[in-house]
Structure formats: structure tokens, C-alpha cells
Motif scaffolding. Structure first.
Motif, PDB file in Angstrom:
ATOM      1  N   PRO A 191       0.830  -1.209   0.000  1.00 53.36           N
ATOM      2  CA  PRO A 191       0.000   0.000   0.000  1.00 53.36           C
ATOM      3  C   PRO A 191       0.862   1.255   0.000  1.00 53.36           C
ATOM      4  CG  PRO A 191      -0.478  -1.395   1.913  1.00 53.36           C
ATOM      5  CD  PRO A 191       0.690  -1.993   1.228  1.00 53.36           C
ATOM      6  N   SER A 192       0.383   2.308  -0.641  1.00 53.88           N
ATOM      7  CA  SER A 192       1.187   3.520  -0.752  1.00 53.88           C
ATOM      8  C   SER A 192       1.097   4.369   0.503  1.00 53.88           C
ATOM      9  CB  SER A 192       0.717   4.328  -1.962  1.00 53.88           C
ATOM     10  OG  SER A 192      -0.620   4.727  -1.783  1.00 53.88           O
ATOM     11  N   VAL A 193       0.118   4.089   1.364  1.00 57.08           N
ATOM     12  CA  VAL A 193      -0.045   4.886   2.574  1.00 57.08           C
ATOM     13  C   VAL A 193      -0.773   3.992   3.574  1.00 57.08           C
ATOM     14  CG1 VAL A 193      -2.241   5.871   1.786  1.00 57.08           C
ATOM     15  CG2 VAL A 193      -0.893   7.096   3.464  1.00 57.08           C
ATOM     16  N   PHE A 194      -0.511   4.195   4.867  1.00 55.02           N
ATOM     17  CA  PHE A 194      -1.152   3.317   5.843  1.00 55.02           C
ATOM     18  C   PHE A 194      -1.360   4.071   7.150  1.00 55.02           C
ATOM     19  CE2 PHE A 194       3.376   2.763   5.999  1.00 55.02           C
ATOM     20  CZ  PHE A 194       3.672   2.865   7.342  1.00 55.02           C
ATOM     21  N   LEU A 195      -2.306   3.574   7.936  1.00 56.15           N
ATOM     22  CA  LEU A 195      -2.543   4.181   9.250  1.00 56.15           C
ATOM     23  C   LEU A 195      -1.681   3.529  10.302  1.00 56.15           C
ATOM     24  CD1 LEU A 195      -6.341   4.895   9.740  1.00 56.15           C
ATOM     25  CD2 LEU A 195      -4.498   6.492   9.335  1.00 56.15           C
ATOM     26  N   LYS A 196      -1.784   2.192  10.417  1.00 54.30           N
ATOM     27  CA  LYS A 196      -1.051   1.497  11.482  1.00 54.30           C
ATOM     28  C   LYS A 196      -0.052   0.506  10.915  1.00 54.30           C
ATOM     29  CE  LYS A 196      -5.183   1.107  14.294  1.00 54.30           C
ATOM     30  NZ  LYS A 196      -6.006   1.047  13.106  1.00 54.30           N
ATOM     31  N   ASP A 197      -0.522  -0.308   9.990  1.00 49.87           N
ATOM     32  CA  ASP A 197       0.177  -1.541   9.691  1.00 49.87           C
ATOM     33  C   ASP A 197       0.315  -1.685   8.170  1.00 49.87           C
ATOM     34  OD1 ASP A 197       1.051  -4.106   9.575  1.00 49.87           O
ATOM     35  OD2 ASP A 197      -0.911  -4.995   9.971  1.00 49.87           O
TER      36      ASP A 197
ATOM     37  N   MET B   1      -6.857  -1.651  -3.669  1.00 46.27           N
ATOM     38  CA  MET B   1      -6.238  -0.608  -2.856  1.00 46.27           C
ATOM     39  C   MET B   1      -6.892  -0.614  -1.476  1.00 46.27           C
ATOM     40  SD  MET B   1      -6.143   2.307  -5.835  1.00 46.27           S
ATOM     41  CE  MET B   1      -4.805   3.348  -5.317  1.00 46.27           C
ATOM     42  N   THR B   2      -6.155  -0.167  -0.484  1.00 49.70           N
ATOM     43  CA  THR B   2      -6.703  -0.206   0.870  1.00 49.70           C
ATOM     44  C   THR B   2      -7.798   0.848   1.021  1.00 49.70           C
ATOM     45  OG1 THR B   2      -5.155   1.381   1.773  1.00 49.70           O
ATOM     46  CG2 THR B   2      -4.448  -0.906   1.752  1.00 49.70           C
ATOM     47  N   LEU B   3      -8.538   0.727   2.124  1.00 42.89           N
ATOM     48  CA  LEU B   3      -9.627   1.670   2.371  1.00 42.89           C
ATOM     49  C   LEU B   3      -9.081   3.089   2.399  1.00 42.89           C
ATOM     50  CD1 LEU B   3     -10.947  -1.004   3.178  1.00 42.89           C
ATOM     51  CD2 LEU B   3     -12.074   0.189   5.040  1.00 42.89           C
ATOM     52  N   LEU B   4      -7.948   3.245   3.103  1.00 45.99           N
ATOM     53  CA  LEU B   4      -7.357   4.571   3.221  1.00 45.99           C
ATOM     54  C   LEU B   4      -6.961   5.122   1.854  1.00 45.99           C
ATOM     55  CD1 LEU B   4      -6.405   6.644   5.311  1.00 45.99           C
ATOM     56  CD2 LEU B   4      -4.202   5.515   5.315  1.00 45.99           C
ATOM     57  N   GLU B   5      -6.366   4.253   1.027  1.00 47.38           N
ATOM     58  CA  GLU B   5      -5.976   4.702  -0.315  1.00 47.38           C
ATOM     59  C   GLU B   5      -7.195   5.105  -1.137  1.00 47.38           C
ATOM     60  OE1 GLU B   5      -2.061   2.505  -1.876  1.00 47.38           O
ATOM     61  OE2 GLU B   5      -3.620   1.132  -1.273  1.00 47.38           O
ATOM     62  N   ASN B   6      -8.279   4.331  -1.010  1.00 44.09           N
ATOM     63  CA  ASN B   6      -9.513   4.680  -1.716  1.00 44.09           C
ATOM     64  C   ASN B   6      -9.940   6.101  -1.374  1.00 44.09           C
ATOM     65  OD1 ASN B   6     -11.403   2.633  -3.280  1.00 44.09           O
ATOM     66  ND2 ASN B   6     -10.019   1.474  -1.996  1.00 44.09           N
TER      67      ASN B   6
ATOM     68  N   TRP C 133     -13.607  10.107   8.118  1.00 43.53           N
ATOM     69  CA  TRP C 133     -14.711   9.449   7.413  1.00 43.53           C
ATOM     70  C   TRP C 133     -14.768   7.970   7.699  1.00 43.53           C
ATOM     71  CZ3 TRP C 133     -19.107  11.034   5.871  1.00 43.53           C
ATOM     72  CH2 TRP C 133     -19.281  12.389   5.588  1.00 43.53           C
ATOM     73  N   LEU C 134     -13.607   7.339   7.854  1.00 40.56           N
ATOM     74  CA  LEU C 134     -13.610   5.911   8.201  1.00 40.56           C
ATOM     75  C   LEU C 134     -14.260   5.713   9.559  1.00 40.56           C
ATOM     76  CD1 LEU C 134     -10.121   4.751   6.931  1.00 40.56           C
ATOM     77  CD2 LEU C 134     -12.347   4.063   6.063  1.00 40.56           C
TER      78      LEU C 134
ATOM     79  N   ARG D  16     -10.461  -1.362   9.749  1.00 45.67           N
ATOM     80  CA  ARG D  16     -10.025  -2.064   8.541  1.00 45.67           C
ATOM     81  C   ARG D  16      -9.321  -1.130   7.559  1.00 45.67           C
ATOM     82  NH1 ARG D  16     -13.565  -6.874   6.626  1.00 45.67           N
ATOM     83  NH2 ARG D  16     -11.466  -7.259   5.843  1.00 45.67           N
ATOM     84  N   ALA D  17      -8.838  -0.001   8.074  1.00 43.56           N
ATOM     85  CA  ALA D  17      -8.260   1.034   7.206  1.00 43.56           C
ATOM     86  C   ALA D  17      -7.175   0.504   6.278  1.00 43.56           C
ATOM     87  CB  ALA D  17      -7.700   2.160   8.060  1.00 43.56           C
ATOM     88  N   ASP D  18      -6.378  -0.479   6.730  1.00 40.53           N
ATOM     89  CA  ASP D  18      -5.251  -0.944   5.925  1.00 40.53           C
ATOM     90  C   ASP D  18      -5.556  -2.240   5.173  1.00 40.53           C
ATOM     91  OD1 ASP D  18      -3.715   1.229   6.699  1.00 40.53           O
ATOM     92  OD2 ASP D  18      -3.083   0.233   8.526  1.00 40.53           O
ATOM     93  N   ASP D  19      -6.831  -2.620   5.118  1.00 41.04           N
ATOM     94  CA  ASP D  19      -7.211  -3.817   4.361  1.00 41.04           C
ATOM     95  C   ASP D  19      -7.630  -3.415   2.947  1.00 41.04           C
ATOM     96  OD1 ASP D  19      -6.777  -5.384   6.519  1.00 41.04           O
ATOM     97  OD2 ASP D  19      -8.866  -5.497   7.151  1.00 41.04           O
TER      98      ASP D  19
END
Lengths: 459, 302
Positions: free
Chosen positions: A439-445, B126-131, B171-172, B180-183
Motif C-alpha cells: 500500500p502507498s499509505v497506511f494508518l497502522k500496519d 487498494m486499501t480503504l485509506l488509499e480509496n 470518514w472511516l 479495517r483502514a489498511d485492508d
């Protein structure tokens, strides 16, 4: 006891099935190789064609195929079954995390000291071949793979004419250096800009195309560039190519045996190896620049937009992303790196001709990207080493001549190696060597995204 | 500045033909600021076509679609804008846009109309955050100096990116998917994907949110959660919503204003209670006996 009986019964059925499979395979191989290998034509002394047979070779190949099929049934297939049954580890072992963390720094360190290791191992004379054929040659393809990776891997636009931009870069350097005497360092960015321009120019007509149609148009574009190079004899000198292209100097100091040459200036004995080592570090720097810029771009909005474009173009448009600009930047950026690589190629060879920019080159670069795993930097580098290093290694396998006879030329079999590598990797890893997406960006992991949800793009 | 009840979107004489088929026929309606407007009708009534015209995915055959930002007084310039041939005008904080003249991405970027899709269109790999960050593309593009500052890693870009991540995190939290931000988005269950798609649309900072059947395929519990989310978007952010929906419980509960389409023609328009009791609407949904069909047809002018 009962289970033992059962399993041995299963074993017996397996044996029958395996023998039948092997028989069918042998028959197929015989049918296939009989016209291909069993017969061949030779010109006799009166210049007439005569039919000749090669039964020993035919039967040995057919036997090898049959035995290989048996070995697969008895050894490989049960092993694959066992692997399937093995419980999938839910946590990655600690050594893999450590390995993952140190792998890239180790690789970069290794390629930096590689010329020193080679010189220590083989001396000045032998090192030339290893640094040139293995080092520089592979690094050019690593760089081209990384450049194409932007277009194919990130933006999901299937480009079969990538070599055209490589050619534009090479001819831009060759013509401008010969005509105007500009130095390599001025022409390198200029070649990049020119290739980028052609990349964007190609981008316009293909904006509305996807998938197979895009592939065909880019393929045609690659051929147009090559055929223009062949036929525009006044400028490009056609098939004869351009020779005597000025070589890059060490910041103004030429690599030659003269008194103000590199060796004399630094008080060294003249040797061609200095230039080769300089070129090696030059292409290494260019390749690392490509990797660095790509890694950076992935974390910028433009890179995320490329990946979003690969995933779903309509959703991109609904989010206010200008897909036209996004596609053109991908084409332009990919083409720019090909232009850099092209101008380096011209400077290194000193001679270029349209022969170097055939469709086969495009296919090789695309194969590197697909084998490596679309979008993966490390995967592409490994694939380039395997594919290009593999073909170069083929030249070294002189001992094969003792087995297959003097007329056997190992380099002729490089396409076979290509095919084998493709088939094996596509069977074992359908989405390339490294198929997970970081992933290009992440919160925790920052866990890698497994391959299943990632789209391949529709072209 | 923005007053609830002012007209936000004005669709006039919208007609969309596909060859000989008239999907939308001379449709006119208005949506007001801060309200939830529902567009309903039987299958094939042309609801999604109207959406595609509003969001720029289709270019209407005829008609005008005006959208106003800020002060409603700017509507007085609508005819002048139409004459001028421009896509939109701005006066201070207010703006007026003609959506039928804009390509799809500009409808979102300039006119600030966001949409979701009937069949969910996330970026599954793409992860939730990337979306949610892709949805903030245009703002981040400016912050990254169209990539130039970003390449060199200037601090101004990092600040902008942190702000975007904060917004995405917010928003999440609102849609209850922060854990699940990084899933990858493709791994989410269906109901969560619907909510994520709404959150993603909201990250584009819209004034009008167009939702195409947001409750389709949701179970009653998820549907209730969705109602809550939509009401809160309307109330807390003052964002107007245009909604296509089949689920009447959702429509009747949350919408302020309902427009009913049948075969591309508007057959009813008004408050939910009015529409619910309209005989033409009942006829369109339940069907009418043959001998009454001609009468019903005459009433709606067909």
C-alpha cells in the motif's frame, strides 16, 4: 491397517494412470517431434536437398519426455498435493521480516561493489566481459523494465511498442551528439524529453482504447518508429545505422590512451576497463534514479491515480480525476525513462541501427515486467537478471558442446529458455514473482495487499 | 450564506435519446439545499440515465441542468450564462454551473457533484485509506505542485497529505470502518463496501451527493445504519442528497421530496406522503387493469 490398504490401493491406481499418461505423452511427443527433429534436409555436394533422418536424437528426446512425465506423476504431483494440504501459516516467521528489511539494502550494496568483486575474482582482463555483458546489459533491462512498469504495472495500460521510445532516446543522442557535438550530460535529459514527447503523442490517439486494441495500436506505433528509422536514410542512415557516436567522458576527461585521458590523468595504466566501470556506475545511477522516482511517484497523488485507473477507470472519473492527463503522464513518464536508457545505450555501444529496436525487444521488456509481477520493483529486477543474465549465461555453457556436438550453439536456445521461464512462472505464480502490492499509505500496519483483489487493468 | 430550502439543482426539459429509444422525456425537477431528494420509479424508468446526465457521464440530447453554489441570488444569471456558452460562472463565493456542458470529471472537480454507482465501483486492490485518498486527488495534486514538489518531498506536501489522511480517518470513523483502514477494499463485505463508497464520494467535498440505489442488497440492519448515515450527512454537513432507491422504507423515511419517473416521464413530484397516495404512482408500481390503462395514460399525457 485399513488405511494402509486403502492408500496402497490408491497408489496402484495412480501407477496405472501414471503409465497411461506417460504413454500418451510419449506418443504425442513422438508425433510432434517426428517431423520437427526426426527428419531434416541437408544440401549434398551437388547442391541438392536430401532428406536425412535423425532417429537417435528423436528417440532420446521422446524418451526424455516420457520419463519426465513419469517423474512428474510419481514425484512432483504427490509433493504438490502435500504442499496443498499443509496448513497455511497465519503469521509470517520472524526471519522473513528481517529478510524483507535487509534484502533491498543488501542488493544495492552488492551491485555497488560488484565491479570490485569481479576484478578481484578474475583480474582486469576477465572482468571486462563480466561487468559489460552481465552488469551493464542487465542494468539496462532493469531500467527499461522499471520504466515500462509505470505504464503496464501501475497504470495498467498494455504497451507492446515500448522499444520505440528506447529507439527515440538512442537516435536522439546519436544524431545530436554527432551533428552538434553536445556532451552526453546535456543530451541525456534532452533524449528523455524527446522520448517523453513521443510517448505523449502516442498517448493521444490511444486514450479511448483499452486492452487488446491498445496493445495492437502500441505495437503498430513501435513498428512505425522502426520502419521510419530504416527508410529515412538521409537522417538515420537506414539499416547501416550510425557509427562513431561520441562516447561519454568522465566529466570532460575522455577514456583513451592519450596524455590527457582518464588513465593518464589519474596516473593509472591505460585499460578499457575504466570506461566500462564508469558506464556501469552510470547505468546503475540511472536505474536507481528510475526506481527512486517510481517509488516516490507511487506515494504521490499522480501515482495513486495511476493505480486507481488500473483498478476502475469509471470510478476515477466520478472522483474528479482527469483520466486523459493521468494516462498521458503515465505514457510520458514511462517513455522518459526509456529515452534515458536509449541515450545510454547509444553512448555505450558507439553504434546503433534499427536492428536493436525490433519487436522482440519490446516483448522481452514486457516479459520481464509480467514475470516480475506487475507493479513490483524488486520482482522486475529479479526477472531482468533471470531473463537477460540467463541468455548471457547461455553463451558460457561451452561444455554443452561436448554433449550435443560441435555444431551446438547454446545462444540459439535462448528463446527456449524464455518460453520455459514464462511457462513455469505462470503455472506456479500466475501473477508474477512478486505479486502482492505494497500500500502507498497506511494508518497502522503496512501489510501487503494480497494479489486476489488487485486488478490487472484492462489495458 | 447557504440557506436551506434554496434551489440547488434545477433540471429543465431534460431529454435523453439512445437512437430511437427515448430514455428520459422532457423531465424537469428541482432539488433544494440541505434536502434529500429521492428519484424513484419502476425498473427501466430512466432513473440512472438522469443520474448519468447530471454527473456528466452522458451528454443529454436536450435540456439544461443548472447547479448553484452558495447564494441562490446567482440563479438570476442562468439565462445569461446559457447564452454565453460558458460552463459556469463564479461571483465571489457563489457559483453557477451548467452540468450538461461539463465532462464527468469536471462535474466533480468544479461543480462538486459526487456520485456512487448501482454496482459498487471501489478500487478493490487498494486499501480503504488509499480509496479515500484517491478521492482527494485534485486537492493533493495542487498541494504536490502537480507532482513537482512532491518528488522532492517538500514539507508543504507532507502537511497536505497528513491533513488528507486525517480527513480520511475521520470518514472511516463515521462509517465505522476505521479498524479495517489498511485492508484492501475488495475484502470488505457488501454492506461495508456500500458505506465506503459513500465515504469516498464525501471525501471529494461535494455540495450534492448522488447515490444510485445505496440500499440495494443490504439487510434491514445495514439499511437502518445507512439511513442514519445519510441523515447525518444531510444534517451535519448541510449537504444535499439526490437518491435513486427502490426500498420504499428508506425513501419514505429519509427523503424530503420525491420525484417519480415512469418510462422516462415524470408522473409525480412532491412530499413523500403526497407521492405515496398519488393514484398514478400506485398505478405505475402495481399496474392497472387494461380498461383503466387508457384513462391513466390520458391523465399523464401520453
Amino acid at each position: 491397517m485399513a488405511t494402509g490398504v486403502k492408500s496402497s490401493a490408491a497408489q496402484r491406481i495412480d501407477t496405472v494412470a501414471a503409465l497411461r499418461d506417460a504413454a500418451i505423452t510419449t506418443l504425442l511427443a513422438f508425433g510432434l517431434f517426428l517431423p520437427l527433429i526426426g527428419f531434416h534436409t541437408v544440401t549434398n555436394i551437388r547442391n541438392e536437398l536430401e532428406l536425412d533422418t535423425r532417429w537417435p536424437l528423436l528417440f532420446s528426446i521422446v524418451a526424455v519426455v516420457g520419463v519426465a512425465r513419469l517423474a512428474y506423476s510419481f514425484l512432483l504431483a504427490p509433493w504438490l498435493e502435500r504442499i496443498k494440504l499443509r496448513p497455511v501459516a497465519t503469521t509470517t516467521p520472524a526471519w522473513r521480516a528481517t529478510f524483507g528489511k535487509w534484502f533491498v539494502p543488501f542488493c544495492i550494496g552488492f551491485v555497488i561493489v560488484y565491479p570490485a568483486i569481479i576484478i578481484a575474482a578474475t583480474g582486469f582482463g576477465g572482468a571486462l566481459k563480466w561487468v559489460d555483458n552481465f552488469g551493464i546489459q542487465i542494468l539496462i533491462y532493469v531500467m527499461l523494465g522499471w520504466g515500462l512498469n509505470i505504464v503496464v504495472g501501475l497504470a495498467g495500460l498494455l504497451d507492446l511498442g515500448y522499444v520505440a521510445f528506447y529507439a527515440v532516446g538512442a537516435y536522439a543522442y546519436a544524431l545530436l551528439a554527432k551533428e552538434f557535438g553536445f556532451s552526453f550530460w546535456i543530451l541525456l535529459p534532452l533524449a528523455g524529453v524527446m522520448s517523453s514527447f513521443w510517448g505523449i503523442l502516442l498517448g493521444f490517439p490511444v486514450l479511448r482504447l483499452r486492452g487488446d486494441y491498445l496493445a495492437i495500436v502500441t505495437l503498430a506505433f513501435g513498428e512505425i518508429i522502426r520502419i521510419v528509422l530504416v527508410n529515412w536514410v538521409d537522417v538515420t542512415n537506414g539499416y547501416a545505422g550510425i557509427s562513431g557516436i561520441p562516447r561519454p567522458s568522465f566529466f570532460g576527461i575522455p577514456f583513451n590512451a592519450s596524455d590527457d585521458g582518464f588513465a593518464a590523468t589519474f596516473g593509472l595504466e591505460f585499460s578499457p576497463i575504466y570506461r566500462t566501470i564508469f558506464l556501469y556506475y552510470l547505468i546503475l545511477a540511472l536505474a536507481l534514479l528510475t526506481a527512486f522516482v517510481t517509488v516516490r511517484l507511487r506515494r504521490l497523488p499522480v501515482g495513486r491515480a495511476w493505480e486507481a485507473l488500473r483498478e476502475d477507470e469509471i470510478a476515477c472519473r466520478s472522483l474528479g480525476i482527469n483520466t486523459t492527463h493521468t494516462k498521458l503522464t503515465a505514457f510520458g513518464m514511462g517513455a522518459m525513462f526509456a529515452g534515458f536508457a536509449g541515450s545510454f545505450f547509444a553512448a555505450r555501444q558507439g553504434f546503433i541501427s534499427p536492428e536493436s529496436f525490433t519487436f522482440l525487444e519490446s516483448a522481452t521488456i514486457l516479459a520481464i515486467v509480467v514475470l516480475g509481477g506487475m507493479g513490483s520493483q524488486i520482482g522486475v529486477a529479479i526477472a531482468a537478471i533471470a531473463m537477460i543474465g540467463g541468455t548471457e549465461i547461455m553463451r558460457e555453457l561451452e561444455f554443452l558442446k561436448h554433449i550435443f556436438g560441435e555444431s551446438f550453439d547454446p545462444t540459439q536456445y535462448r528463446m527456449l529458455l524464455f518460453g520455459f521461464a514464462m511457462v513455469i512462472i505462470m503455472v506456479l505464480r500466475p501473477r508474477g514473482l512478486i505479486s502482492s502490492r505494497a500500500p502507498s499509505v497506511f494508518l497502522k500496519d503496512p501489510k501487503p495487499v494480497p494479489v486476489d483483489p488487485v486488478k490487472q487493468g484492462h489495458g | 450564506m447557504t440557506n436551506a430550502g434554496d434551489i440547488l439543482l434545477r433540471v429543465e426539459h431534460l431529454t435523453m435519446r439512445f437512437g430511437g429509444l427515448v430514455a428520459v422525456d422532457d423531465l424537469s425537477f428541482e432539488a433544494r439545499q440541505g434536502e434529500i431528494t429521492a428519484l424513484i420509479g419502476p425498473n427501466g424508468a430512466g432513473k440512472t440515465t438522469v443520474f448519468n446526465c447530471i454527473t456528466g457521464f452522458y451528454k443529454p440530447s436536450e435540456g439544461r441542468i443548472g447547479l448553484c453554489h452558495g447564494d441562490a441570488a446567482i440563479w438570476s444569471e442562468l439565462d445569461a450564462l446559457t447564452e454565453s456558452g460558458k460552463r459556469g460562472i463564479t461571483r465571489g463565493d457563489s457559483g453557477l454551473y451548467l452540468l450538461e456542458r461539463m465532462p464527468d470529471y469536471l462535474v466533480t472537480q468544479n461543480a462538486r457533484v459526487a456520485r456512487t454507482f448501482q454496482n459498487i465501483r471501489l478500487f478493490p486492490g487498494m486499501t480503504l485509506l488509499e480509496n479515500l485518498l484517491v478521492a482527494q486527488h485534485n486537492a493533493l495534486m495542487v498541494a504536490s505542485g502537480y507532482t513537482l514538489f512532491g518528488i522532492f518531498g517538500l514539507p508543504s506536501y507532507h502537511r497536505a497529505e497528513r491533513a488528507s489522511v486525517e480527513k480520511a480517518r475521520d470518514w472511516l470513523n463515521r462509517v465505522g470502518l476505521i479498524h479495517r483502514a489498511d485492508d484492501p477494499a475488495g475484502d470488505l463485505p457488501y454492506g461495508d463496501q456500500r458505506r465506503l463508497e459513500i465515504a469516498r464520494a464525501m471525501c471529494t467535498d461535494p455540495v450534492l451527493l448522488c447515490l444510485d440505489e445505496p440500499a440495494a442488497g443490504l439487510n434491514p440492519r445495514e439499511s437502518a445504519l445507512l439511513n442514519e448515515l445519510l441523515m447525518s450527512i444531510g444534517n451535519e454537513h448541510g449537504i444535499s442528497i439526490l437518491l435513486i432507491e427502490h426500498d420504499m422504507s428508506v425513501v419514505m423515511e429519509i427523503s424530503d421530496h420525491v420525484v417519480v419517473l415512469d418510462y422516462g416521464i415524470k408522473i409525480s413530484d412532491g412530499a413523500p406522503e403526497v407521492v405515496r397516495n398519488d393514484p398514478k404512482v400506485i398505478a405505475a408500481y402495481l399496474g392497472v387493469p387494461d380498461h383503466e390503462l387508457e384513462k391513466a395514460g390520458a391523465e399523464i399525457g401520453r
